[in-house]
Design a protein around this motif. Structure first.
Motif, short mmCIF file in Angstrom:
data_model
loop_
_atom_site.label_atom_id
_atom_site.label_comp_id
_atom_site.label_asym_id
_atom_site.label_seq_id
_atom_site.Cartn_x
_atom_site.Cartn_y
_atom_site.Cartn_z
N ARG A 135 42.97 44.92 50.59
CA ARG A 135 41.51 44.82 50.49
C ARG A 135 41.04 43.87 49.39
NH1 ARG A 135 38.32 47.66 47.13
NH2 ARG A 135 39.31 48.87 45.51
N ALA A 136 41.99 43.30 48.65
CA ALA A 136 41.64 42.43 47.53
C ALA A 136 41.06 41.10 48.00
CB ALA A 136 42.87 42.17 46.67
N THR A 137 40.14 40.58 47.20
CA THR A 137 39.67 39.21 47.35
C THR A 137 40.62 38.34 46.54
OG1 THR A 137 37.37 39.90 47.59
CG2 THR A 137 37.76 37.62 46.90
N VAL A 138 41.29 37.41 47.20
CA VAL A 138 42.26 36.55 46.52
C VAL A 138 41.55 35.25 46.12
CG1 VAL A 138 44.45 35.34 46.76
CG2 VAL A 138 44.13 37.58 47.84
N CYS A 139 41.74 34.86 44.86
CA CYS A 139 41.07 33.67 44.36
C CYS A 139 42.00 32.86 43.46
CB CYS A 139 39.79 34.06 43.61
SG CYS A 139 40.03 35.24 42.28
N ASP A 140 41.57 31.66 43.12
CA ASP A 140 42.32 30.83 42.18
C ASP A 140 42.07 31.38 40.77
OD1 ASP A 140 43.23 29.06 44.16
OD2 ASP A 140 41.40 27.86 44.02
N ALA A 141 43.04 31.18 39.88
CA ALA A 141 42.94 31.71 38.52
C ALA A 141 41.62 31.39 37.82
CB ALA A 141 44.13 31.25 37.69
N PRO A 142 41.11 30.15 37.90
CA PRO A 142 39.84 29.85 37.21
C PRO A 142 38.65 30.63 37.78
CG PRO A 142 40.97 27.80 37.82
CD PRO A 142 41.69 28.93 38.49
N ASP A 143 38.77 31.10 39.03
CA ASP A 143 37.67 31.81 39.68
C ASP A 143 37.75 33.33 39.53
OD1 ASP A 143 36.69 29.36 40.59
OD2 ASP A 143 37.98 29.42 42.36
N LEU A 144 38.81 33.81 38.86
CA LEU A 144 38.96 35.25 38.66
C LEU A 144 37.82 35.74 37.76
CD1 LEU A 144 41.06 37.50 39.37
CD2 LEU A 144 41.95 37.16 37.06
N PRO A 145 37.07 36.76 38.19
CA PRO A 145 35.98 37.24 37.34
C PRO A 145 36.49 37.72 35.98
CG PRO A 145 35.81 38.16 39.55
CD PRO A 145 37.15 37.48 39.46
N ASP A 146 35.66 37.55 34.95
CA ASP A 146 36.00 38.05 33.61
C ASP A 146 36.25 39.55 33.67
OD1 ASP A 146 35.74 35.56 32.47
OD2 ASP A 146 33.68 35.89 31.80
N GLN A 147 37.09 40.02 32.74
CA GLN A 147 37.36 41.46 32.60
C GLN A 147 37.95 42.06 33.87
OE1 GLN A 147 36.12 43.93 29.81
NE2 GLN A 147 36.73 42.08 28.74
N THR A 148 38.84 41.30 34.54
CA THR A 148 39.54 41.79 35.73
C THR A 148 40.95 42.21 35.34
OG1 THR A 148 38.28 40.37 37.22
CG2 THR A 148 40.39 41.16 38.04
N VAL A 149 41.39 43.36 35.83
CA VAL A 149 42.73 43.86 35.55
C VAL A 149 43.76 43.04 36.32
CG1 VAL A 149 44.31 45.82 35.73
CG2 VAL A 149 41.90 46.22 35.14
#
Length: 138
Positions: free
Chosen positions: A48-62
């Motif tokens: 169910r995860a939204t997969v993204c590129d590292a620069p697009d990972l939201p702040d404060q994400t585990v």
């Protein structure tokens, strides 16, 4: 037996970087025989995860090797753990394996979000992420 988290609280969106998602997927598949419950929980979360590129990972994400402060809303207990791969786990040092119920429940969560998630004994817990800190040098 149902290995999915309770739907009493809607599951918040989770985010993963593609390379980490792939590594965790491989780990979960390889652990299915030894840890079927935790592997199934982790696979469901990865699915169910939204997969993204590292620069697009939201702040404060585990992510793996991050330090997470969370509160068990039912008991009020506050914990600080580091989410690690199974070989680095050491509960006495606060290093929790991704292949535990709590580890699978934390991955991809963001600070400020909550999830209803079963503990090792099958009891539902409402976990609220307080803060996420990347561990440098890992």
């Amino acid at each position: 037996m149902n290995h999915q988290p309770s739907l009493a609280v809607e599951s918040p969106p989770i985010y993963l970087v593609a390379a980490e998602c792939d590594a965790l997927f491989d780990l979960a598949l390889s652990a299915e025989r030894r840890h079927p419950h935790s592997a199934a929980m982790l696979l469901a979360e990865l699915d169910r995860a939204t997969v993204c590129d590292a620069p697009d990972l939201p702040d404060q994400t585990v992510v793996m090797n991050s330090r997470i402060e969370f509160v068990d809303e039912k008991s009020g207990a506050r914990r600080m753990v580091e989410l690690v791969y199974p070989g680095d786990a050491d509960i006495a040092q606060g290093r929790v394996s991704i292949l535990t119920p709590i580890g699978a429940g934390l991955i991809g969560m963001r600070a400020g979000h909550s999830i209803s998630w079963p503990d090792r004994d099958g009891r539902e817990r409402l976990l609220r992420i307080v803060s996420v800190t990347p561990i440098s040098g890992t």
